[in-house]
Design a protein around this motif. Sequence first.
Motif, PDB file in Angstrom:
ATOM      1  N   ASP A 183       5.091  -3.368   7.383  1.00 27.19           N
ATOM      2  CA  ASP A 183       5.799  -1.569   7.315  1.00 27.19           C
ATOM      3  C   ASP A 183       6.988  -1.347   6.671  1.00 27.19           C
ATOM      4  N   ARG A 184       7.376  -2.644   6.035  1.00 25.99           N
ATOM      5  CA  ARG A 184       8.718  -2.492   5.327  1.00 25.99           C
ATOM      6  C   ARG A 184       8.561  -1.540   3.998  1.00 25.99           C
ATOM      7  N   ILE A 185       9.435  -0.812   4.222  1.00 29.11           N
ATOM      8  CA  ILE A 185       9.546   0.464   3.195  1.00 29.11           C
ATOM      9  C   ILE A 185      10.208  -0.337   1.893  1.00 29.11           C
ATOM     10  N   SER A 208       4.515  -5.744   3.999  1.00 22.95           N
ATOM     11  CA  SER A 208       4.201  -6.385   5.292  1.00 22.95           C
ATOM     12  C   SER A 208       5.181  -5.818   6.301  1.00 22.95           C
ATOM     13  N   ASP A 228       9.517   8.092   9.454  1.00 21.76           N
ATOM     14  CA  ASP A 228      10.270   7.503   8.374  1.00 21.76           C
ATOM     15  C   ASP A 228      11.455   7.902   8.114  1.00 21.76           C
ATOM     16  N   ARG A 264       1.391   5.062   1.364  1.00 21.19           N
ATOM     17  CA  ARG A 264       0.664   6.041   2.511  1.00 21.19           C
ATOM     18  C   ARG A 264       1.495   7.151   2.291  1.00 21.19           C
ATOM     19  N   ARG A 304       0.873  -1.091   0.027  1.00 26.92           N
ATOM     20  CA  ARG A 304       0.074   0.018  -0.022  1.00 26.92           C
ATOM     21  C   ARG A 304       1.097   1.437   0.058  1.00 26.92           C
ATOM     22  N   VAL A 347       4.649   0.580   1.099  1.00 28.86           N
ATOM     23  CA  VAL A 347       5.270  -0.348   2.212  1.00 28.86           C
ATOM     24  C   VAL A 347       4.487  -1.706   2.135  1.00 28.86           C
TER      25      VAL A 347
END
Length: 187
Positions: free
Chosen positions: A80-82, A78, A35, A29, A27, A76
Motif C-alpha cells: 500500500d505504498r503511495i 506493494s 491517507d 484506488r 493499482r 499504490v
Amino acid sequence: MGAKITGRTAREIADARGETFGGEAVRIRRATARDAKRLTALVRRSRAYEGPYAPMIAGYRVGPDYIEAHEVFVAVGSGDRILGFYALILLTPTPTPTPSPAPAMAELDLMFVADDAQGLGIGRRLIEHMKAGAREAGLDRVRIVSHPPAEGFYRSVGARRTGTEAANPPAVMWDRPELLLPIGPTT
C-alpha cells in the motif's frame, strides 16, 4: 460541487487488477481519510517544490476533509505504498438565463508522483484514470493550473495552454500556466 464519480465501473475493475510499473504492481484506488498524512508528506517532500517554490508547500496539508470533499485517488504499490495521487474538483456550473445549461467543469487541483516513482509511467496512468472518471461524470475537459516545471508533462498528455494564472502573493509568488485537457470519447 457536481456529481461524484461513483459506482464500480470498468475503470475501477481494471484498476483493482493492477498494472506493473517499474516491476511493481500498481493499482489506483479512492483515497480515504487514513491517507491524509501520507499524502501531505508526499507533497511536502516533493523535489518539484524545492528552492524558490518551497514556501508554497511549507505548511500545505491534504486533510481528511479535503479527501472527503473531492475526487482524490492514489496510485499504490506493494504494501500500500503511495506512489502518487491526484485530486479532481468537480465544479457546479453557474446557472444561466439561456435554455442550454453551462457545461459542467472540473479542475485538476493536485497531482503528485513520489520522487522515486517518477519516470515509471505513474503520472500518465493517473491522468488516464482521471480522464476516465471525468468522462463518466459527463465532462469534456479539465482545467489545469500547472506548477511551471510540470507544464511539459501536461502538454505531453494532451493538455493545451490557454493562458496564464497571475501570481497571487503571498501564497503563490509566480505566474502559472493555465491549460485545458480535453477528455474525448472512450477509445
